[in-house]
Write a protein that holds these residues in place. Sequence first.
Motif: not given
Length: 139
Positions: A108-137
């Motif tokens: 969703a684009r932030m209101s009043g912004k042109e380029k700034e959006w937010l990326l948000i996971k929806k609550n579904d069976q794949f949601a993970d409240r303990d998620f920690i991003l691991k890099t490939v490298k």
Amino acid sequence: MPVFVVHEHHAKRLHFDLRLEMEGVLKSWAVPKGPSMNPADKRLAIMVDDHDLDYAGFEGIIPEGMYGAGDVMIWDSGTYELKSGDIKTGKLEVDFKGRKLKGIFALARMSGKEKEWLLIKKNDQFADRDFILKTVKTF
Ligand code: MN
């Protein structure tokens, strides 16, 4: 189904580039902290230039002195389904079928912004409240 890729980009600052096949190109957002499977995380996603479709498979090194110099790796890829919305209205719902990104996300684009959006996971069976991003490298 259209493809998506998330590039892990070790430029001056590590960030992640989310790219969605749309309108014949890869619509692209730079996500400084990377995607999260935790619905509590609202990840800033800055819209950047479209890329050619064949860039979805790119992994390699952008040479020193060029814009974005550094390693580019595929953090995740797969297909996705556009559930609702479009770029113009600034609100999308996307169902990812990746290895790491799964299920519904809102972009969703932030209101009043042109380029700034937010990326948000929806609550579904794949949601993970303990998620920690691991890099490939690994460091
Ligand atoms: Mn980048």
